[in-house]
Write a protein that holds these residues in place. Structure first.
Motif, PDB file in Angstrom:
ATOM      1  N   LEU A   1       0.969  -1.081   0.123  1.00 22.14           N
ATOM      2  CA  LEU A   1       0.082   0.049  -0.265  1.00 22.14           C
ATOM      3  C   LEU A   1       0.709   1.193  -0.052  1.00 22.14           C
ATOM      4  CD1 LEU A   1      -2.886   1.526   0.373  1.00 22.14           C
ATOM      5  CD2 LEU A   1      -2.403   1.552   2.559  1.00 22.14           C
ATOM      6  N   ASP A   2       0.942   1.807  -1.268  1.00 29.79           N
ATOM      7  CA  ASP A   2       1.874   3.071  -1.174  1.00 29.79           C
ATOM      8  C   ASP A   2       0.833   4.385  -0.930  1.00 29.79           C
ATOM      9  OD1 ASP A   2       3.730   1.841  -1.769  1.00 29.79           O
ATOM     10  OD2 ASP A   2       3.743   1.904  -4.142  1.00 29.79           O
ATOM     11  N   SER A   3       1.092   5.228   0.290  1.00 30.23           N
ATOM     12  CA  SER A   3       0.292   6.529   0.231  1.00 30.23           C
ATOM     13  C   SER A   3       1.298   7.622   0.145  1.00 30.23           C
ATOM     14  CB  SER A   3      -0.148   6.241   1.769  1.00 30.23           C
ATOM     15  OG  SER A   3      -0.897   5.404   2.067  1.00 30.23           O
ATOM     16  N   TYR A   4       0.739   8.389  -0.829  1.00 33.06           N
ATOM     17  CA  TYR A   4       1.557   9.677  -1.204  1.00 33.06           C
ATOM     18  C   TYR A   4       0.542  10.702  -0.600  1.00 33.06           C
ATOM     19  CZ  TYR A   4       4.551   6.850  -4.019  1.00 33.06           C
ATOM     20  OH  TYR A   4       5.622   5.781  -4.564  1.00 33.06           O
ATOM     21  N   PHE A   5       0.946  11.553   0.475  1.00 32.92           N
ATOM     22  CA  PHE A   5       0.291  12.618   0.939  1.00 32.92           C
ATOM     23  C   PHE A   5       1.454  13.679   0.597  1.00 32.92           C
ATOM     24  CE2 PHE A   5      -1.699   9.047   3.205  1.00 32.92           C
ATOM     25  CZ  PHE A   5      -3.178   9.569   2.633  1.00 32.92           C
ATOM     26  N   ASP A   6       2.501  13.693   0.194  1.00 29.41           N
ATOM     27  CA  ASP A   6       3.309  14.905  -0.178  1.00 29.41           C
ATOM     28  C   ASP A   6       2.785  16.061  -0.840  1.00 29.41           C
ATOM     29  OD1 ASP A   6       3.433  13.018  -2.145  1.00 29.41           O
ATOM     30  OD2 ASP A   6       5.324  13.621  -2.719  1.00 29.41           O
ATOM     31  N   SER A   7       3.062  17.125  -0.556  1.00 31.67           N
ATOM     32  CA  SER A   7       2.472  18.325  -1.170  1.00 31.67           C
ATOM     33  C   SER A   7       1.397  18.191  -1.622  1.00 31.67           C
ATOM     34  CB  SER A   7       3.373  18.425  -2.499  1.00 31.67           C
ATOM     35  OG  SER A   7       4.695  18.324  -2.051  1.00 31.67           O
ATOM     36  N   SER A   8       0.358  17.918  -0.508  1.00 34.55           N
ATOM     37  CA  SER A   8      -1.198  17.822  -0.952  1.00 34.55           C
ATOM     38  C   SER A   8      -1.893  18.831  -0.537  1.00 34.55           C
ATOM     39  CB  SER A   8      -1.762  16.354  -0.408  1.00 34.55           C
ATOM     40  OG  SER A   8      -1.633  16.319   0.992  1.00 34.55           O
ATOM     41  N   GLY A   9      -1.364  19.838   0.412  1.00 31.54           N
ATOM     42  CA  GLY A   9      -1.976  20.904   1.069  1.00 31.54           C
ATOM     43  C   GLY A   9      -2.627  20.720   2.385  1.00 31.54           C
ATOM     44  N   VAL A  10      -2.538  19.196   2.836  1.00 31.40           N
ATOM     45  CA  VAL A  10      -3.378  19.098   4.055  1.00 31.40           C
ATOM     46  C   VAL A  10      -2.353  19.572   5.210  1.00 31.40           C
ATOM     47  CG1 VAL A  10      -4.591  17.293   3.218  1.00 31.40           C
ATOM     48  CG2 VAL A  10      -2.268  16.671   4.256  1.00 31.40           C
ATOM     49  N   SER A  11      -3.173  19.471   6.443  1.00 31.02           N
ATOM     50  CA  SER A  11      -2.558  20.065   7.697  1.00 31.02           C
ATOM     51  C   SER A  11      -2.957  19.285   8.732  1.00 31.02           C
ATOM     52  CB  SER A  11      -2.766  21.623   8.085  1.00 31.02           C
ATOM     53  OG  SER A  11      -3.927  21.784   8.090  1.00 31.02           O
ATOM     54  N   GLY A  12      -2.733  19.913  10.085  1.00 33.82           N
ATOM     55  CA  GLY A  12      -2.938  19.107  11.369  1.00 33.82           C
ATOM     56  C   GLY A  12      -2.238  18.113  11.721  1.00 33.82           C
ATOM     57  N   ALA A  13      -2.729  17.409  12.864  1.00 35.39           N
ATOM     58  CA  ALA A  13      -1.804  16.232  13.195  1.00 35.39           C
ATOM     59  C   ALA A  13      -1.950  14.895  12.207  1.00 35.39           C
ATOM     60  CB  ALA A  13      -2.213  15.817  14.591  1.00 35.39           C
ATOM     61  N   ILE A  14      -0.631  14.149  12.205  1.00 39.80           N
ATOM     62  CA  ILE A  14      -0.803  12.911  11.441  1.00 39.80           C
ATOM     63  C   ILE A  14      -1.727  12.075  12.170  1.00 39.80           C
ATOM     64  CG2 ILE A  14       0.574  10.940  10.680  1.00 39.80           C
ATOM     65  CD1 ILE A  14       3.058  12.827  10.528  1.00 39.80           C
ATOM     66  N   PRO A  15      -2.730  11.424  11.500  1.00 43.97           N
ATOM     67  CA  PRO A  15      -3.703  10.703  12.287  1.00 43.97           C
ATOM     68  C   PRO A  15      -2.976   9.400  12.924  1.00 43.97           C
ATOM     69  CG  PRO A  15      -4.400  11.225  10.100  1.00 43.97           C
ATOM     70  CD  PRO A  15      -3.173  11.360  10.367  1.00 43.97           C
ATOM     71  N   SER A  16      -3.092   9.220  14.404  1.00 42.55           N
ATOM     72  CA  SER A  16      -2.639   7.979  15.084  1.00 42.55           C
ATOM     73  C   SER A  16      -3.195   6.855  14.303  1.00 42.55           C
ATOM     74  CB  SER A  16      -2.882   8.169  16.393  1.00 42.55           C
ATOM     75  OG  SER A  16      -3.961   7.955  16.844  1.00 42.55           O
ATOM     76  N   THR A  17      -4.257   6.856  13.906  1.00 36.26           N
ATOM     77  CA  THR A  17      -5.173   5.499  13.274  1.00 36.26           C
ATOM     78  C   THR A  17      -4.248   5.084  12.080  1.00 36.26           C
ATOM     79  OG1 THR A  17      -6.491   6.960  11.714  1.00 36.26           O
ATOM     80  CG2 THR A  17      -7.463   6.399  13.862  1.00 36.26           C
ATOM     81  N   PHE A  18      -3.488   5.705  11.510  1.00 40.03           N
ATOM     82  CA  PHE A  18      -2.599   5.307  10.520  1.00 40.03           C
ATOM     83  C   PHE A  18      -1.731   3.975  11.026  1.00 40.03           C
ATOM     84  CE2 PHE A  18      -2.344   8.048   6.620  1.00 40.03           C
ATOM     85  CZ  PHE A  18      -3.483   8.340   6.774  1.00 40.03           C
ATOM     86  N   ALA A  19      -1.648   3.820  12.265  1.00 42.30           N
ATOM     87  CA  ALA A  19      -0.819   2.772  12.852  1.00 42.30           C
ATOM     88  C   ALA A  19      -1.367   1.526  12.550  1.00 42.30           C
ATOM     89  CB  ALA A  19      -0.458   3.243  14.252  1.00 42.30           C
ATOM     90  N   ALA A  20      -2.925   1.357  12.298  1.00 43.29           N
ATOM     91  CA  ALA A  20      -3.638   0.281  11.840  1.00 43.29           C
ATOM     92  C   ALA A  20      -3.142  -0.395  10.497  1.00 43.29           C
ATOM     93  CB  ALA A  20      -5.113   0.600  12.132  1.00 43.29           C
ATOM     94  N   LEU A  21      -2.715   0.618   9.621  1.00 48.10           N
ATOM     95  CA  LEU A  21      -2.384  -0.093   8.310  1.00 48.10           C
ATOM     96  C   LEU A  21      -1.069  -0.737   8.333  1.00 48.10           C
ATOM     97  CD1 LEU A  21      -3.403   3.388   6.538  1.00 48.10           C
ATOM     98  CD2 LEU A  21      -4.720   1.524   7.030  1.00 48.10           C
TER      99      LEU A  21
END
Length: 547
Positions: free
Chosen positions: A178-198
């Protein structure tokens, strides 16, 4: 002539259409029929941007899983520019499901349609290199069959939805990648801790955004990661303890994240680790002496500022001017801009023959095989001295210029820029954002400086910035630093980092020295000795830092 068709002709036509319909039904029966919910969702997504099927080898108005969408001889749509926008279907003879959606590089604007969540069998979703805006829909978390998700190079806003952590909640088989590219997408805030489930993630890039807080400690569960890149986290702190069991890593880039503590003692046992960047953090300790033979460590520059004292009175200057990345040029106001077209590498310090200035570069364009650290454009610019804007010195990381042997006092420092890498809209090649920080004498004078934004969103336009700086130790330092923001790959790979076209510094006082002093045999110019070394070497030579 021109009368009504005879009954025999009508019968023939009717037979033809019935036969054609039967043929269509046979083809559909062989391949399968797309569920109406997926057809409706696809139409809703494409209708938002006025995309039709007339230019593509698949059918949006009827059965979408036809033509190129089911042609197994064609490369996967997600990697094909011939089917863009495009879809790919998987059919079993009864039903066809839309499993790939490629919208990359189409300059699509506005929010992402929520109907995309109804494409529940989607495996590959590429939305990158557009101008999409609004928040990232939480409904993407319903696409639990995703293998690849890319939303990078867009203008999204707000936080990443925690629902993305549900992407594997209902999996009954093993996902290999599973490749997740969120680089340079404009989003902000905290990195969701729920990503640890992936826990099947192999690649995560959180670069070029405005994330806040630290790296979640729960990331320690992502032991399948091979590529992890996080940069420029603000308003938080982290440690590297979460890396302990990530022994599959091949690339680890964690720049400018306010990371403190020590480097994991077992990082030298990561046999696949080939690229490591931990620069611009608050780490202590040393890298282990035993490291993978593949490891190329590139990171922060250690510059030892050693002022060389002259035996008698020091020879000093009161100004300097540099044509960054180009040959010597005399401007319309008769100012000589010295040449700066020496070939610099990923870790280079160069001192001009005139001894007035020096330049150092640290950073490697890993995305390209033969990286260049200068750029050239033949365009004309909105200035009398267009030639000064046609060349630039560029860097993927840290670029420093030093004025040497300057008479102490206040100086007006003029920096000249022009963005030449991005085209003007409307095209996806105009979506690039070059963002870097400017320091003068160690003080941050411009954070997140964007040349194109400063030029009112126009490329190929001259931008000039003037700063007042105090010289107290006979040298001036101008530091351009890429903290990981902006885009990385528009229009080409490796298009990011600082870029500057010309520099000039003049005294804001009446100088007491001439502009062209002669050098005595026993006199020495006040200078800075720049030592550029990999971070691993810095670790083993930590006594230099103490010195």
């Amino acid at each position: 002539m021109g009368g009504s068709p005879t009954p025999s002709v009508l019968c023939a036509l009717a037979f033809y259409f019935v036969s054609l319909l039967g043929l269509v039904q046979i083809v559909r029966a062989q391949n399968g029929i797309t569920p109406p919910s997926e057809v409706s969702a696809l139409n809703s997504v494409f209708n938002q941007w006025g995309i039709s099927s007339t230019d593509y080898q698949w059918n949006i108005s009827g059965e979408p899983c036809s033509g190129g969408a089911i042609d197994t001889t064609v490369p996967w749509v997600i990697h094909s520019l011939d089917y863009n926008p495009g879809i790919r279907c998987d059919c079993n003879g009864t039903v066809c499901h839309i499993t790939q959606l490629n919208l990359v590089r189409n300059y699509l604007t506005g929010p992402l349609s929520l109907s995309i969540a109804n494409l529940t069998q989607m495996q590959w979703l590429h939305l990158g290199f557009n101008a999409l805006s609004g928040e990232v829909p939480k409904e993407l978390g319903k696409l639990t069959n995703l293998i690849f998700l890319s939303i990078g190079m867009n203008n999204f806003s707000g936080s990443l939805p925690s629902e993305l952590g549900n992407l594997f909640e209902h999996h009954t088989y093993i996902i290999l990648r599973l490749d997740s590219y969120f680089d340079s997408s404009g989003v902000s805030g905290a990195i969701p801790s729920t990503f640890a489930a992936l826990q099947n993630l192999t690649e995560v890039r959180f670069q070029g955004n405005a994330f806040e807080g630290g790296i979640p400690s729960t990331f320690s569960k992502l032991t399948s990661l091979k590529d992890l890149r996080i940069s420029d986290l603000s308003n938080g702190s982290s440690s590297l303890a979460f890396l302990k069991d990530m022994t599959s890593l091949s690339t680890l880039i964690l720049r400018n994240n306010n990371i403190s503590g020590t480097i994991p003692s077992n990082i030298g046992d990561f046999q696949s680790l080939s690229q490591l960047f931990l620069g611009n953090n608050k780490l202590t300790g040393m890298l282990p002496r035993q490291k993978s033979s593949l490891l190329h460590i590139h990171g922060s520059m250690l510059i030892c500022k050693l002022m060389m004292k002259s035996e008698a009175s020091a020879v000093k200057y009161s100004d300097f001017a540099i044509n960054c990345g180009g040959p010597e040029i005399t401007s319309s106001s008769q100012i000589v801009y010295e040449r700066d077209n020496e070939t610099l590498g990923p870790a280079t310090y160069y001192e001009a023959s005139t001894k007035r200035w020096a330049v150092s570069n640290v950073g490697r364009f890993n995305e390209i095989n033969d990286p260049q650290y200068t750029s050239f454009s033949s365009s004309q610019f909105n200035t009398l001295d267009s030639e000064l804007l046609q060349t630039a010195r560029i860097s993927p990381g840290s670029l420093r210029y030093f004025g040497l042997g300057l008479e102490n006092g206040n100086y007006n420092v003029t920096l000249k820029f022009a963005e030449t890498a991005f085209l003007n809209p409307p095209t996806w090649k105009s979506l690039g954002r070059r963002v870097f920080d400017i320091y003068i004498q160690g003080n941050l004078v411009r954070k997140d400086f964007d040349i194109k934004k400063e030029a009112d969103g126009v490329s190929f336009k001259a931008v000039q910035m003037v700063f007042l700086a105090q010289v107290s130790n006979n040298y001036l330092e101008i530091h351009l630093f890429w903290a990981g923001k902006g885009t990385c790959c528009i229009p080409d790979l490796g298009t990011y980092g600082p870029s500057i076209s010309a520099i000039r510094a003049v005294p804001d006082f009446i100088p007491t020295v001439g502009k062209n002093p002669t050098f005595g045999k026993k006199s020495k110019t006040g200078l800075i000795v720049g030592i550029v070394v990999p971070v691993g070497v810095v670790s083993f030579l930590s006594f230099l830092a103490l010195y």
